[in-house]
Write an enzyme that holds these catalytic residues in place. Structure first.
Site, PDB file in Angstrom:
ATOM      1  N   PRO A  66       0.857  -1.116  -0.031  1.00  0.00           N
ATOM      2  CA  PRO A  66       0.068  -0.069  -0.101  1.00  0.00           C
ATOM      3  C   PRO A  66       0.954   1.342   0.029  1.00  0.00           C
ATOM      4  O   PRO A  66       0.292   2.485   0.121  1.00  0.00           O
ATOM      5  CB  PRO A  66      -0.994   0.090   1.433  1.00  0.00           C
ATOM      6  CG  PRO A  66       0.125  -0.552   2.242  1.00  0.00           C
ATOM      7  CD  PRO A  66       0.747  -1.770   1.536  1.00  0.00           C
ATOM      8  N   CYS A  67       2.115   1.337  -0.352  1.00  0.00           N
ATOM      9  CA  CYS A  67       3.059   2.159  -0.088  1.00  0.00           C
ATOM     10  C   CYS A  67       2.937   3.198  -1.238  1.00  0.00           C
ATOM     11  O   CYS A  67       3.558   4.385  -1.187  1.00  0.00           O
ATOM     12  CB  CYS A  67       4.415   1.747  -0.079  1.00  0.00           C
ATOM     13  SG  CYS A  67       4.636   0.890   1.403  1.00  0.00           S
ATOM     14  N   VAL A  68       2.085   3.012  -2.330  1.00  0.00           N
ATOM     15  CA  VAL A  68       2.120   3.747  -3.504  1.00  0.00           C
ATOM     16  C   VAL A  68       1.624   5.295  -3.086  1.00  0.00           C
ATOM     17  O   VAL A  68       2.022   6.332  -3.331  1.00  0.00           O
ATOM     18  CB  VAL A  68       1.066   3.071  -4.447  1.00  0.00           C
ATOM     19  CG1 VAL A  68       0.873   4.127  -5.506  1.00  0.00           C
ATOM     20  CG2 VAL A  68       1.814   1.940  -5.141  1.00  0.00           C
ATOM     21  N   PHE A  70       1.961   6.727  -0.252  1.00  0.00           N
ATOM     22  CA  PHE A  70       2.913   7.380   0.513  1.00  0.00           C
ATOM     23  C   PHE A  70       4.332   7.539   0.005  1.00  0.00           C
ATOM     24  O   PHE A  70       5.092   8.251   0.474  1.00  0.00           O
ATOM     25  CB  PHE A  70       3.398   6.489   1.839  1.00  0.00           C
ATOM     26  CG  PHE A  70       1.976   6.261   2.675  1.00  0.00           C
ATOM     27  CD1 PHE A  70       1.529   7.291   3.386  1.00  0.00           C
ATOM     28  CD2 PHE A  70       1.362   4.944   2.831  1.00  0.00           C
ATOM     29  CE1 PHE A  70       0.384   6.933   4.141  1.00  0.00           C
ATOM     30  CE2 PHE A  70       0.340   4.680   3.435  1.00  0.00           C
ATOM     31  CZ  PHE A  70      -0.339   5.655   3.988  1.00  0.00           C
TER      32      PHE A  70
END
Length: 71
Positions: A66-68, A70
């Site tokens: 899910p880092c996209v 951030f």
């Protein structure tokens, strides 16, 4: 090919599964610095500025969710 690589967590998982990363992109310089420490090569910067022809042939493209949001 690892897009929105962050510090390379997805790269680590794919490497442990037997894949080899041939390309990575990460816009955040601090994350890219950590990626280098973790994987010994620097990701390209902002994917929007990468010439598609500069991306090596590869079998799998993955993104660092899910880092996209951030990165």
């Amino acid at each position: 090919a690892d897009l929105f690589a962050g510090i390379g967590g997805a790269t680590l998982a794919f490497t442990r599964a037997g894949f080899r990363s041939v390309f990575a992109s990460e816009i955040d310089t601090a994350a890219a610095d950590t990626y280098v420490a973790n994987h010994r090569h620097r990701p390209a910067g902002d994917i929007a500025g990468v010439d598609p022809d500069a991306v090596p042939d590869h079998e799998v493209t993955f993104i660092g969710l899910p880092c996209v949001g951030f990165s």
